[in-house]
Scaffold this motif. Structure first.
Motif, PDB file in Angstrom:
ATOM      1  N   ILE A  42       0.837  -1.192   0.000  1.00 38.16           N
ATOM      2  CA  ILE A  42       0.000   0.000   0.000  1.00 38.16           C
ATOM      3  C   ILE A  42       0.875   1.245   0.000  1.00 38.16           C
ATOM      4  CG2 ILE A  42      -1.705   1.282   1.338  1.00 38.16           C
ATOM      5  CD1 ILE A  42      -2.905  -1.468   2.082  1.00 38.16           C
ATOM      6  N   ALA A  43       1.975   1.219   0.743  1.00 42.41           N
ATOM      7  CA  ALA A  43       2.908   2.354   0.730  1.00 42.41           C
ATOM      8  C   ALA A  43       3.438   2.584  -0.673  1.00 42.41           C
ATOM      9  CB  ALA A  43       4.054   2.109   1.714  1.00 42.41           C
ATOM     10  N   GLY A  44       3.724   1.503  -1.390  1.00 43.90           N
ATOM     11  CA  GLY A  44       4.190   1.624  -2.776  1.00 43.90           C
ATOM     12  C   GLY A  44       3.148   2.276  -3.666  1.00 43.90           C
ATOM     13  N   SER A  45       1.865   1.943  -3.448  1.00 41.36           N
ATOM     14  CA  SER A  45       0.775   2.559  -4.212  1.00 41.36           C
ATOM     15  C   SER A  45       0.713   4.056  -3.949  1.00 41.36           C
ATOM     16  CB  SER A  45      -0.566   1.927  -3.853  1.00 41.36           C
ATOM     17  OG  SER A  45      -0.613   0.589  -4.240  1.00 41.36           O
ATOM     18  N   LEU A  46       0.842   4.439  -2.701  1.00 42.58           N
ATOM     19  CA  LEU A  46       0.801   5.862  -2.352  1.00 42.58           C
ATOM     20  C   LEU A  46       1.990   6.611  -2.964  1.00 42.58           C
ATOM     21  CD1 LEU A  46      -0.275   5.559   1.378  1.00 42.58           C
ATOM     22  CD2 LEU A  46      -1.703   6.193  -0.573  1.00 42.58           C
ATOM     23  N   ILE A  47       3.169   6.014  -2.901  1.00 50.74           N
ATOM     24  CA  ILE A  47       4.352   6.630  -3.503  1.00 50.74           C
ATOM     25  C   ILE A  47       4.166   6.778  -5.008  1.00 50.74           C
ATOM     26  CG2 ILE A  47       6.805   6.251  -4.027  1.00 50.74           C
ATOM     27  CD1 ILE A  47       6.970   4.940  -1.189  1.00 50.74           C
ATOM     28  N   GLN A  48       3.582   5.768  -5.649  1.00 51.80           N
ATOM     29  CA  GLN A  48       3.356   5.812  -7.092  1.00 51.80           C
ATOM     30  C   GLN A  48       2.409   6.957  -7.474  1.00 51.80           C
ATOM     31  OE1 GLN A  48       1.110   2.526  -8.836  1.00 51.80           O
ATOM     32  NE2 GLN A  48       2.573   2.469 -10.532  1.00 51.80           N
ATOM     33  N   VAL A  49       1.348   7.158  -6.709  1.00 51.72           N
ATOM     34  CA  VAL A  49       0.401   8.243  -6.990  1.00 51.72           C
ATOM     35  C   VAL A  49       1.078   9.596  -6.826  1.00 51.72           C
ATOM     36  CG1 VAL A  49      -1.710   9.384  -6.202  1.00 51.72           C
ATOM     37  CG2 VAL A  49      -1.631   6.910  -6.377  1.00 51.72           C
ATOM     38  N   ILE A  50       1.797   9.773  -5.751  1.00 49.85           N
ATOM     39  CA  ILE A  50       2.482  11.048  -5.507  1.00 49.85           C
ATOM     40  C   ILE A  50       3.512  11.318  -6.596  1.00 49.85           C
ATOM     41  CG2 ILE A  50       4.008  12.266  -3.902  1.00 49.85           C
ATOM     42  CD1 ILE A  50       2.489  10.686  -1.642  1.00 49.85           C
ATOM     43  N   THR A  51       4.255  10.304  -6.998  1.00 46.36           N
ATOM     44  CA  THR A  51       5.257  10.455  -8.057  1.00 46.36           C
ATOM     45  C   THR A  51       4.610  10.842  -9.379  1.00 46.36           C
ATOM     46  OG1 THR A  51       6.691   8.859  -6.970  1.00 46.36           O
ATOM     47  CG2 THR A  51       7.120   9.280  -9.303  1.00 46.36           C
ATOM     48  N   ARG A  52       3.492  10.195  -9.731  1.00 49.61           N
ATOM     49  CA  ARG A  52       2.776  10.544 -10.971  1.00 49.61           C
ATOM     50  C   ARG A  52       2.314  11.994 -10.947  1.00 49.61           C
ATOM     51  NH1 ARG A  52      -1.344   5.521 -12.028  1.00 49.61           N
ATOM     52  NH2 ARG A  52       0.087   4.210 -13.200  1.00 49.61           N
ATOM     53  N   PHE A  53       1.784  12.409  -9.798  1.00 52.99           N
ATOM     54  CA  PHE A  53       1.278  13.781  -9.685  1.00 52.99           C
ATOM     55  C   PHE A  53       2.410  14.793  -9.830  1.00 52.99           C
ATOM     56  CE2 PHE A  53       0.224  17.537  -7.148  1.00 52.99           C
ATOM     57  CZ  PHE A  53      -0.926  17.946  -7.798  1.00 52.99           C
ATOM     58  N   LEU A  54       3.521  14.559  -9.192  1.00 56.24           N
ATOM     59  CA  LEU A  54       4.641  15.509  -9.226  1.00 56.24           C
ATOM     60  C   LEU A  54       5.360  15.539 -10.567  1.00 56.24           C
ATOM     61  CD1 LEU A  54       6.140  14.900  -5.680  1.00 56.24           C
ATOM     62  CD2 LEU A  54       4.713  16.813  -6.433  1.00 56.24           C
ATOM     63  N   SER A  55       5.243  14.479 -11.361  1.00 55.77           N
ATOM     64  CA  SER A  55       5.989  14.407 -12.619  1.00 55.77           C
ATOM     65  C   SER A  55       5.369  15.225 -13.753  1.00 55.77           C
ATOM     66  CB  SER A  55       6.122  12.956 -13.074  1.00 55.77           C
ATOM     67  OG  SER A  55       4.892  12.486 -13.590  1.00 55.77           O
ATOM     68  N   ASP A  56       4.061  15.464 -13.714  1.00 53.21           N
ATOM     69  CA  ASP A  56       3.362  16.155 -14.812  1.00 53.21           C
ATOM     70  C   ASP A  56       3.540  15.458 -16.159  1.00 53.21           C
ATOM     71  OD1 ASP A  56       2.390  18.134 -13.146  1.00 53.21           O
ATOM     72  OD2 ASP A  56       3.997  19.542 -13.594  1.00 53.21           O
ATOM     73  N   THR A  57       3.848  14.188 -16.151  1.00 54.12           N
ATOM     74  CA  THR A  57       4.075  13.439 -17.386  1.00 54.12           C
ATOM     75  C   THR A  57       2.757  12.907 -17.926  1.00 54.12           C
ATOM     76  OG1 THR A  57       6.236  12.765 -16.576  1.00 54.12           O
ATOM     77  CG2 THR A  57       5.322  11.491 -18.397  1.00 54.12           C
ATOM     78  N   PRO A  58       2.437  13.204 -19.189  1.00 57.13           N
ATOM     79  CA  PRO A  58       1.210  12.642 -19.767  1.00 57.13           C
ATOM     80  C   PRO A  58       1.287  11.112 -19.817  1.00 57.13           C
ATOM     81  CG  PRO A  58       2.003  14.455 -21.106  1.00 57.13           C
ATOM     82  CD  PRO A  58       3.085  14.139 -20.117  1.00 57.13           C
ATOM     83  N   THR A  59       0.164  10.499 -19.501  1.00 59.25           N
ATOM     84  CA  THR A  59       0.033   9.046 -19.476  1.00 59.25           C
ATOM     85  C   THR A  59      -1.181   8.678 -20.304  1.00 59.25           C
ATOM     86  OG1 THR A  59       0.947   8.999 -17.236  1.00 59.25           O
ATOM     87  CG2 THR A  59      -0.273   7.067 -17.930  1.00 59.25           C
TER      88      THR A  59
ATOM     89  N   ASP B 192      -5.293  15.773 -10.053  1.00 57.54           N
ATOM     90  CA  ASP B 192      -5.816  15.862  -8.694  1.00 57.54           C
ATOM     91  C   ASP B 192      -5.897  14.453  -8.129  1.00 57.54           C
ATOM     92  OD1 ASP B 192      -7.101  16.822  -6.382  1.00 57.54           O
ATOM     93  OD2 ASP B 192      -9.073  16.730  -7.306  1.00 57.54           O
ATOM     94  N   PHE B 193      -5.574  14.307  -6.854  1.00 61.21           N
ATOM     95  CA  PHE B 193      -5.831  13.039  -6.196  1.00 61.21           C
ATOM     96  C   PHE B 193      -6.185  13.285  -4.743  1.00 61.21           C
ATOM     97  CE2 PHE B 193      -1.338  13.498  -5.236  1.00 61.21           C
ATOM     98  CZ  PHE B 193      -1.198  12.971  -3.962  1.00 61.21           C
ATOM     99  N   THR B 194      -6.978  12.369  -4.206  1.00 58.41           N
ATOM    100  CA  THR B 194      -7.412  12.450  -2.824  1.00 58.41           C
ATOM    101  C   THR B 194      -7.210  11.084  -2.192  1.00 58.41           C
ATOM    102  OG1 THR B 194      -9.117  14.062  -3.416  1.00 58.41           O
ATOM    103  CG2 THR B 194      -9.365  12.948  -1.307  1.00 58.41           C
ATOM    104  N   ILE B 195      -6.685  11.101  -0.985  1.00 64.54           N
ATOM    105  CA  ILE B 195      -6.560   9.870  -0.212  1.00 64.54           C
ATOM    106  C   ILE B 195      -7.545   9.988   0.944  1.00 64.54           C
ATOM    107  CG2 ILE B 195      -5.040   8.432   1.178  1.00 64.54           C
ATOM    108  CD1 ILE B 195      -2.695   9.700  -0.448  1.00 64.54           C
ATOM    109  N   GLN B 196      -8.500   9.086   0.985  1.00 60.54           N
ATOM    110  CA  GLN B 196      -9.490   9.094   2.058  1.00 60.54           C
ATOM    111  C   GLN B 196      -9.157   7.955   3.004  1.00 60.54           C
ATOM    112  OE1 GLN B 196     -13.519   9.355   0.768  1.00 60.54           O
ATOM    113  NE2 GLN B 196     -14.342   8.898   2.781  1.00 60.54           N
ATOM    114  N   ALA B 197      -8.934   8.292   4.257  1.00 62.89           N
ATOM    115  CA  ALA B 197      -8.517   7.301   5.252  1.00 62.89           C
ATOM    116  C   ALA B 197      -9.420   7.396   6.478  1.00 62.89           C
ATOM    117  CB  ALA B 197      -7.059   7.526   5.632  1.00 62.89           C
ATOM    118  N   ASN B 198     -10.570   6.771   6.402  1.00 64.36           N
ATOM    119  CA  ASN B 198     -11.504   6.755   7.530  1.00 64.36           C
ATOM    120  C   ASN B 198     -11.057   5.728   8.566  1.00 64.36           C
ATOM    121  OD1 ASN B 198     -13.133   8.674   6.293  1.00 64.36           O
ATOM    122  ND2 ASN B 198     -14.327   7.109   5.227  1.00 64.36           N
ATOM    123  N   ASN B 199     -11.353   5.991   9.806  1.00 61.56           N
ATOM    124  CA  ASN B 199     -11.002   5.086  10.887  1.00 61.56           C
ATOM    125  C   ASN B 199     -11.624   3.709  10.667  1.00 61.56           C
ATOM    126  OD1 ASN B 199      -9.816   4.407  13.371  1.00 61.56           O
ATOM    127  ND2 ASN B 199     -11.732   4.817  14.464  1.00 61.56           N
TER     128      ASN B 199
END
Length: 147
Positions: free
Chosen positions: A73-90, A123-130
């Motif tokens: 799951i940490a890898g998934s979060l890192i992947q999303v943040i990296t995609r957002f910061l890169s501004d690379t079209p996919t 844009d991305f949102t991480i929703q983390a409910n208890n």
């Protein structure tokens, strides 16, 4: 010809050529930007509009799972943040998928309505409910035409 219904489970978003794993929601928006086409020669009080540009976006919500690449799951979060910061079209798009147990409903069927194009993760949102699984929502904005 029989009427065929398309269920939400078979309308899938694809990012980088692959169906988004563990998706719970997918929304496609295609927008036409209109501008008044009325001139001094126009008659009547009704507006006259013309299309000046088009835009599109895909939103997909999913629950990252440690059984899916990148294996954590940490890898998934890192992947999303990296995609957002890169501004690379996919390459992003949508298609109908097949319901087969061996492919987890992820095989594209090249439906007549399927489209794709280059998009940027805008844009991305991480929703983390208890006491609930986290959900990631990604908004991809098209950078050109759909094919």
């Amino acid at each position: 010809m029989a009427l065929k219904k398309l269920k939400g489970q078979n309308f899938r978003a694809f990012v980088g050529g692959h169906a988004v794993p563990e998706a719970t929601n997918c929304q496609v928006s295609i927008t036409g930007n209109m501008e008044s086409a009325k001139t001094k020669d126009s008659e009547g009080s009704f507006g006259q509009e013309q299309m000046t540009s088009r835009s599109w976006s895909v939103q997909v919500d999913y629950q990252p799972d440690s059984s899916e690449p990148p294996q954590s799951i940490a890898g998934s979060l890192i992947q999303v943040i990296t995609r957002f910061l890169s501004d690379t079209p996919t390459q992003v798009g949508w298609d109908e998928t097949a319901t087969t147990p061996t492919t987890k409903n992820r095989d594209p069927q090249n439906a007549a309505f399927a489209r794709s194009g280059n998009a940027i993760l805008s844009d991305f949102t991480i929703q983390a409910n208890n006491r609930a699984n986290i959900t990631i929502s990604e908004q991809w904005t098209g950078t050109g035409a759909l094919a």
